[in-house]
Design a protein around this motif. Sequence first.
Motif, PDB file in Angstrom:
ATOM      1  N   GLU A 174      -4.160  10.520   4.978  1.00 50.76           N
ATOM      2  CA  GLU A 174      -3.381  10.037   6.126  1.00 50.76           C
ATOM      3  C   GLU A 174      -3.572  11.023   7.269  1.00 50.76           C
ATOM      4  O   GLU A 174      -2.819  11.975   7.414  1.00 50.76           O
ATOM      5  CB  GLU A 174      -1.892   9.956   5.773  1.00 50.76           C
ATOM      6  CG  GLU A 174      -1.580   8.915   4.730  1.00 50.76           C
ATOM      7  CD  GLU A 174      -0.113   8.946   4.318  1.00 50.76           C
ATOM      8  OE1 GLU A 174       0.765   9.204   5.171  1.00 50.76           O
ATOM      9  OE2 GLU A 174       0.150   8.743   3.119  1.00 50.76           O
TER      10      GLU A 174
ATOM     11  N   GLU B 228      12.249  -0.399  -2.517  1.00 52.29           N
ATOM     12  CA  GLU B 228      12.916  -0.963  -1.339  1.00 52.29           C
ATOM     13  C   GLU B 228      12.090  -2.090  -0.725  1.00 52.29           C
ATOM     14  O   GLU B 228      12.620  -3.139  -0.360  1.00 52.29           O
ATOM     15  CB  GLU B 228      13.173   0.140  -0.306  1.00 52.29           C
ATOM     16  CG  GLU B 228      14.243   1.107  -0.758  1.00 52.29           C
ATOM     17  CD  GLU B 228      14.664   2.087   0.318  1.00 52.29           C
ATOM     18  OE1 GLU B 228      15.439   2.987  -0.007  1.00 52.29           O
ATOM     19  OE2 GLU B 228      14.217   1.969   1.481  1.00 52.29           O
TER      20      GLU B 228
ATOM     21  N   SER C  15       6.790  14.259   6.832  1.00 51.01           N
ATOM     22  CA  SER C  15       8.017  14.299   6.026  1.00 51.01           C
ATOM     23  C   SER C  15       7.766  14.386   4.528  1.00 51.01           C
ATOM     24  O   SER C  15       8.480  15.079   3.812  1.00 51.01           O
ATOM     25  CB  SER C  15       8.874  13.059   6.311  1.00 51.01           C
ATOM     26  OG  SER C  15       9.354  13.104   7.643  1.00 51.01           O
ATOM     27  N   ALA C  16       6.761  13.675   4.032  1.00 57.32           N
ATOM     28  CA  ALA C  16       6.551  13.625   2.573  1.00 57.32           C
ATOM     29  C   ALA C  16       6.192  15.002   2.024  1.00 57.32           C
ATOM     30  O   ALA C  16       6.580  15.348   0.918  1.00 57.32           O
ATOM     31  CB  ALA C  16       5.459  12.611   2.231  1.00 57.32           C
ATOM     32  N   ARG C  17       5.449  15.775   2.804  1.00 56.50           N
ATOM     33  CA  ARG C  17       4.981  17.075   2.298  1.00 56.50           C
ATOM     34  C   ARG C  17       5.501  18.228   3.148  1.00 56.50           C
ATOM     35  O   ARG C  17       4.840  19.247   3.314  1.00 56.50           O
ATOM     36  CB  ARG C  17       3.445  17.088   2.225  1.00 56.50           C
ATOM     37  CG  ARG C  17       2.941  16.387   0.970  1.00 56.50           C
ATOM     38  CD  ARG C  17       1.566  15.819   1.083  1.00 56.50           C
ATOM     39  NE  ARG C  17       1.532  14.650   1.944  1.00 56.50           N
ATOM     40  CZ  ARG C  17       1.851  13.417   1.525  1.00 56.50           C
ATOM     41  NH1 ARG C  17       2.212  13.218   0.295  1.00 56.50           N
ATOM     42  NH2 ARG C  17       1.815  12.397   2.355  1.00 56.50           N
TER      43      ARG C  17
ATOM     44  N   SER D  45       6.534   6.300   7.268  1.00 51.78           N
ATOM     45  CA  SER D  45       7.891   6.568   7.716  1.00 51.78           C
ATOM     46  C   SER D  45       8.183   8.056   7.628  1.00 51.78           C
ATOM     47  O   SER D  45       7.401   8.819   7.055  1.00 51.78           O
ATOM     48  CB  SER D  45       8.883   5.772   6.857  1.00 51.78           C
ATOM     49  OG  SER D  45       8.561   5.889   5.488  1.00 51.78           O
TER      50      SER D  45
ATOM     51  N   LYS E  53      -3.377   3.162   5.726  1.00 48.37           N
ATOM     52  CA  LYS E  53      -3.012   2.805   4.348  1.00 48.37           C
ATOM     53  C   LYS E  53      -3.231   1.318   4.080  1.00 48.37           C
ATOM     54  O   LYS E  53      -3.703   0.916   3.017  1.00 48.37           O
ATOM     55  CB  LYS E  53      -1.553   3.209   4.072  1.00 48.37           C
ATOM     56  CG  LYS E  53      -1.367   4.716   4.015  1.00 48.37           C
ATOM     57  CD  LYS E  53       0.027   5.109   3.569  1.00 48.37           C
ATOM     58  CE  LYS E  53       0.949   5.385   4.701  1.00 48.37           C
ATOM     59  NZ  LYS E  53       2.196   6.071   4.282  1.00 48.37           N
TER      60      LYS E  53
ATOM     61  N   PHE F  34      16.199   7.656  -1.909  1.00 53.13           N
ATOM     62  CA  PHE F  34      15.167   8.641  -2.277  1.00 53.13           C
ATOM     63  C   PHE F  34      15.004   9.589  -1.092  1.00 53.13           C
ATOM     64  O   PHE F  34      15.720   9.485  -0.087  1.00 53.13           O
ATOM     65  CB  PHE F  34      13.847   7.934  -2.640  1.00 53.13           C
ATOM     66  CG  PHE F  34      13.181   7.238  -1.475  1.00 53.13           C
ATOM     67  CD1 PHE F  34      13.586   5.980  -1.065  1.00 53.13           C
ATOM     68  CD2 PHE F  34      12.148   7.851  -0.770  1.00 53.13           C
ATOM     69  CE1 PHE F  34      12.983   5.332   0.011  1.00 53.13           C
ATOM     70  CE2 PHE F  34      11.533   7.212   0.313  1.00 53.13           C
ATOM     71  CZ  PHE F  34      11.963   5.951   0.697  1.00 53.13           C
ATOM     72  N   GLY F  35      14.087  10.509  -1.215  1.00 51.89           N
ATOM     73  CA  GLY F  35      13.725  11.375  -0.096  1.00 51.89           C
ATOM     74  C   GLY F  35      14.913  12.123   0.500  1.00 51.89           C
ATOM     75  O   GLY F  35      15.686  12.769  -0.221  1.00 51.89           O
TER      76      GLY F  35
ATOM     77  N   ALA G 150       0.829  -1.204   0.000  1.00 52.21           N
ATOM     78  CA  ALA G 150       0.000   0.000   0.000  1.00 52.21           C
ATOM     79  C   ALA G 150       0.860   1.250   0.000  1.00 52.21           C
ATOM     80  O   ALA G 150       0.930   1.971   0.998  1.00 52.21           O
ATOM     81  CB  ALA G 150      -0.920  -0.020   1.220  1.00 52.21           C
ATOM     82  N   THR G 151       1.530   1.513  -1.103  1.00 52.79           N
ATOM     83  CA  THR G 151       2.297   2.754  -1.199  1.00 52.79           C
ATOM     84  C   THR G 151       2.261   3.288  -2.616  1.00 52.79           C
ATOM     85  O   THR G 151       2.224   2.519  -3.576  1.00 52.79           O
ATOM     86  CB  THR G 151       3.774   2.566  -0.759  1.00 52.79           C
ATOM     87  OG1 THR G 151       4.449   3.822  -0.876  1.00 52.79           O
ATOM     88  CG2 THR G 151       4.500   1.529  -1.590  1.00 52.79           C
ATOM     89  N   GLY G 152       2.271   4.601  -2.725  1.00 51.94           N
ATOM     90  CA  GLY G 152       2.373   5.239  -4.027  1.00 51.94           C
ATOM     91  C   GLY G 152       3.750   5.851  -4.236  1.00 51.94           C
ATOM     92  O   GLY G 152       3.993   6.524  -5.224  1.00 51.94           O
ATOM     93  N   ASN G 153       4.647   5.619  -3.274  1.00 51.23           N
ATOM     94  CA  ASN G 153       6.003   6.201  -3.338  1.00 51.23           C
ATOM     95  C   ASN G 153       6.926   5.190  -4.031  1.00 51.23           C
ATOM     96  O   ASN G 153       7.150   4.091  -3.523  1.00 51.23           O
ATOM     97  CB  ASN G 153       6.464   6.496  -1.902  1.00 51.23           C
ATOM     98  CG  ASN G 153       7.866   7.082  -1.846  1.00 51.23           C
ATOM     99  OD1 ASN G 153       8.769   6.626  -2.540  1.00 51.23           O
ATOM    100  ND2 ASN G 153       8.041   8.081  -1.003  1.00 51.23           N
TER     101      ASN G 153
HETATM  102  P1  ITT Z   1       2.917   6.464   0.690  1.00 51.49           P
HETATM  103  O1  ITT Z   1       2.098   7.108   1.787  1.00 51.49           O
HETATM  104  O2  ITT Z   1       2.133   6.291  -0.564  1.00 51.49           O
HETATM  105  O3  ITT Z   1       3.590   5.204   1.131  1.00 51.49           O
HETATM  106  P2  ITT Z   1       4.616   8.765   1.088  1.00 51.49           P
HETATM  107  O4  ITT Z   1       5.911   9.221   0.484  1.00 51.49           O
HETATM  108  O5  ITT Z   1       3.513   9.796   1.168  1.00 51.49           O
HETATM  109  O6  ITT Z   1       4.118   7.477   0.283  1.00 51.49           O
HETATM  110  P3  ITT Z   1       4.882   8.706   3.954  1.00 51.49           P
HETATM  111  O7  ITT Z   1       3.670   9.507   4.233  1.00 51.49           O
HETATM  112  O8  ITT Z   1       5.179   7.520   4.821  1.00 51.49           O
HETATM  113  O9  ITT Z   1       4.892   8.144   2.467  1.00 51.49           O
HETATM  114  O10 ITT Z   1       6.135   9.693   4.002  1.00 51.49           O
HETATM  115  C1  ITT Z   1       7.421   9.175   4.002  1.00 51.49           C
HETATM  116  C2  ITT Z   1       8.404  10.266   3.688  1.00 51.49           C
HETATM  117  O11 ITT Z   1       9.492  10.196   4.613  1.00 51.49           O
HETATM  118  C3  ITT Z   1       9.012  10.052   2.321  1.00 51.49           C
HETATM  119  O12 ITT Z   1       8.253  10.705   1.307  1.00 51.49           O
HETATM  120  C4  ITT Z   1      10.397  10.631   2.500  1.00 51.49           C
HETATM  121  O13 ITT Z   1      10.344  12.028   2.381  1.00 51.49           O
HETATM  122  C5  ITT Z   1      10.722  10.278   3.955  1.00 51.49           C
HETATM  123  N1  ITT Z   1      11.372   8.965   4.043  1.00 51.49           N
HETATM  124  C6  ITT Z   1      10.901   7.840   4.617  1.00 51.49           C
HETATM  125  N2  ITT Z   1      11.763   6.833   4.495  1.00 51.49           N
HETATM  126  C7  ITT Z   1      12.802   7.311   3.807  1.00 51.49           C
HETATM  127  C8  ITT Z   1      14.003   6.752   3.333  1.00 51.49           C
HETATM  128  O14 ITT Z   1      14.296   5.461   3.509  1.00 51.49           O
HETATM  129  N3  ITT Z   1      14.831   7.527   2.669  1.00 51.49           N
HETATM  130  C9  ITT Z   1      14.550   8.819   2.468  1.00 51.49           C
HETATM  131  N4  ITT Z   1      13.430   9.440   2.850  1.00 51.49           N
HETATM  132  C10 ITT Z   1      12.561   8.685   3.525  1.00 51.49           C
END
Ligand code: ITT
Length: 229
Positions: A42, A17, A86-88, A71, A54, A155-156, A8-11
């Motif tokens: 979320e 991973e 963190s994502a946004r 995460s 999710k 990533f991220g 369940a992820t769109g990332n």
């Molecule tokens: P999904 O909800 O669809 O899974 P998302 O990116 O919105 O995707 P999260 O709400 O869990 O997911 O946000 C996670 C964010 O935290 C991610 O977008 C990164 O910015 C950061 N992050 C988490 N794990 C990471 C990693 O291993 N390396 C780098 N950044 C990470």
Amino acid sequence: MTRRVVLATGNRGKLAELRAILAGAGLEVLSQSDFGIEPPVEDGESFAANALIKARHASRLARMPAIADDSGLEVDALGGRPGIHSARYAGPGCGDADNNAKLLRELHGVADAGRTARYRCAIAWVDHADDPSPLVCEAAWEGRIAWAPRGTGGFGYDPLFIVAGVGLTAAEMPAEEKNRVSHRGQALSALAAALGPGCAASAGAARRGLTARPSRASRASVRRSGRGR
Ligand code: ITT
């Protein structure tokens, strides 16, 4: 018997991973995009709560067990931000580069000793959308925030996350190494251990004998969630 499970992820970074870490776990891993599933809102107040939102959402729409990851990065000098946001972090529609630039701006002038941080990950497994006792595994990965991005992997925030005791950023580590030691790798190992050999055992059966127990990784934990989300 191989179990089918939807991730369940769109990332895309996470998806790659999660697939790599779960390879060989005895699961047939599908992606929520295979089912055209759009992400849910979320609005949980913790990584675990959002992972469950999710997982239940994807499980409901795909009609099969689901695994979700929530995460993020906690920076001590920022009181734990960006955390579950963190994502946004840099705002709606912003990407990794914007988030990293904002992080560097916010830490402007903060000395090395104050730049400590950790990634946190909660992985949720549900057998079905209304599973009353999902498995939730959580883990953390310690590090500190660099002064400038380094590396091209991951990533991220990986180009800014200097891994404690290693000195490389997560983006400079080989992917297999990151997956072995990261917050996500640790949480998934704990999940695999809780689910049983090959992950193919019934999660319900695994849970019957499960009490909160440490995984092989020092900072990972597994627990049965009570009823709720
Ligand atoms: P999904 O909800 O669809 O899974 P998302 O990116 O919105 O995707 P999260 O709400 O869990 O997911 O946000 C996670 C964010 O935290 C991610 O977008 C990164 O910015 C950061 N992050 C988490 N794990 C990471 C990693 O291993 N390396 C780098 N950044 C990470």
